[in-house]
Design an enzyme around this catalytic site. Structure first.
Site, mmCIF file in Angstrom:
data_model
loop_
_atom_site.group_PDB
_atom_site.id
_atom_site.type_symbol
_atom_site.label_atom_id
_atom_site.label_comp_id
_atom_site.label_asym_id
_atom_site.label_seq_id
_atom_site.Cartn_x
_atom_site.Cartn_y
_atom_site.Cartn_z
ATOM 1 N N THR A 210 44.719 37.520 26.175
ATOM 2 C CA THR A 210 44.823 36.560 27.308
ATOM 3 C C THR A 210 45.496 35.217 26.788
ATOM 4 O OG1 THR A 210 43.116 37.531 28.580
ATOM 5 C CG2 THR A 210 43.067 34.985 28.670
ATOM 6 N N GLY B 196 37.178 39.555 35.324
ATOM 7 C CA GLY B 196 36.534 38.885 34.136
ATOM 8 C C GLY B 196 36.592 37.297 34.323
ATOM 9 N N GLY C 294 38.033 36.324 25.494
ATOM 10 C CA GLY C 294 37.311 37.331 24.723
ATOM 11 C C GLY C 294 36.749 38.288 25.871
ATOM 12 N N GLY D 198 35.226 39.278 28.700
ATOM 13 C CA GLY D 198 34.880 38.066 29.721
ATOM 14 C C GLY D 198 33.310 38.546 30.312
HETATM 15 N N1 ASP Z 1 38.603 37.330 29.067
HETATM 16 C C1 ASP Z 1 39.554 38.299 29.501
HETATM 17 C C2 ASP Z 1 38.695 39.087 30.396
HETATM 18 O O1 ASP Z 1 37.720 39.441 30.073
HETATM 19 C C3 ASP Z 1 40.085 38.966 28.398
HETATM 20 C C4 ASP Z 1 40.762 38.298 27.320
HETATM 21 O O2 ASP Z 1 40.286 37.318 26.983
HETATM 22 O O3 ASP Z 1 41.446 38.927 26.651
HETATM 23 O O4 ASP Z 1 39.449 39.442 31.526
#
Ligand code: ASP
Length: 324
Positions: free
Chosen positions: A188, A218, A240, A242
């Protein structure tokens, strides 16, 4: 009052990013793109642009790059499509805009800003969000524009892992999701910026998590979870797993720890990561306060990140302390 310093901090996702797994070629590509992102946002701020302008400009660079899980190169859902989420928040007014489940908008962060500036709402999803974009005259891209072979391979791997947890309790699903997510290195993207006027803003953009089902959304487009900005405290973007960032109301928690407990930015950010980790979550954040202090804690082995504050050199980092 403000001290007219300015700067920004960015991330391109957290996860199991360790030296043995990142070839020198890929490492060089990531470092170059992270540097370009920092420089793009910094140039906006240096030229007197607003923190919102800087956040959008920086995030667009990463959305357009296949290296990150946002825009072109986003992870794929269980149906083999890319579904994109993004959000942005203005720390001066606490106005916010968010979009979720987009399938045809090249730069979701731009649409999130239009939700902030041109609607009375905070979050628009799916077909409704795209109808709004259509009315504004956005170009639509086919979903294939976002898809890459690398993400197809990750989806195949996630499906295989999923077979092993059919009917198993939630905790095993979480373990398997972790494994998948860590292999995928998340990715992300986000940015938090302080402009010359002393205003703060933050934004986040993502494809979510590989093999997500049933319209899963997320933390990234959730104001107060993956994105938060308030002039009195800080601006931040998280990355992270989510679900844990939503459950710990992560972004607002950092701000509240500063506002109500009087913690400085670095301690508030570290404490919020600790509390999120206590639930079982992994990831990190990038944050900046109104004095230009920057914090980038994470509990994964690595996190793609970079920052530049006026009067200081640009910093780009990938690995954690164990692997620097
Ligand atoms: N936080 C994002 C999600 O859960 C994923 C990521 O941070 O890569 O959608």
């Amino acid at each position: 009052m403000h001290d007219s310093t300015f700067g920004l901090v960015i991330h391109g996702g957290a996860g199991v990013i360790v030296r043995p797994e990142l070839t020198p070629e890929f490492e060089a590509q990531y470092r170059a793109k992270l540097a370009e992102t920092v420089d793009t946002g910094y140039a906006v701020l240096e030229g007197g642009g607003t923190c919102l302008d800087a956040v959008v400009a920086a995030i667009k660079v990463m959305e357009d790059s296949p290296l990150f899980n946002s825009g072109h190169g986003a992870v794929m859902n269980a149906e083999g499509a890319c579904e994109l989420d993004a959000s942005i928040m203005d720390g001066r007014t606490l106005d916010a805009g968010a979009v979720a489940g987009l399938q045809h908008i090249r730069n979701p962060i731009v649409l999130a800003r239009d939700v902030l500036e041109r609607t009375p709402h905070v979050m628009l999803i799916g077909g409704g969000a795209e109808a709004f974009a259509w009315q504004l005259g956005y170009d639509f891209v086919p979903n294939q524009y976002f898809q890459t072979d690398h993400r197809r391979r990750q989806l195949a791997m996630a499906r295989e892992l999923e077979q092993r947890t059919i009917g198993a309790p939630r905790s095993s699903h979480e373990r398997v999701t972790f494994a998948t997510v860590d292999d995928n290195k998340l990715g992300t993207v986000g940015c938090a910026a302080l402009d010359r006027q002393g205003n703060l803003a933050a934004g986040t953009s993502t494809g979510g998590m590989t093999n997500k089902q049933y319209g899963r959304v997320g933390d990234s487009p959730i104001i107060g979870a993956g994105t938060y900005a308030k002039n009195a405290t800080c601006a931040l973007s998280a990355t992270g797993h989510g679900e844990f960032f939503i459950r710990s109301v992560f972004g607002h928690n950092v701000s509240a720890l500063m506002e109500y407990k009087g913690l400085p930015l670095d301690q508030a950010a570290a404490e919020a990561v600790r509390q999120m980790a206590e639930l079982g979550g992994t990831g990190g954040l990038v944050a900046i306060d109104r004095h230009g202090n920057v914090a980038t804690p994470f509990n994964t082995p690595g996190m793609y990140r970079g920052h530049r504050v006026a009067g200081q050199a640009r910093v780009v980092e990938i690995f954690g302390p164990a692997d620097c």
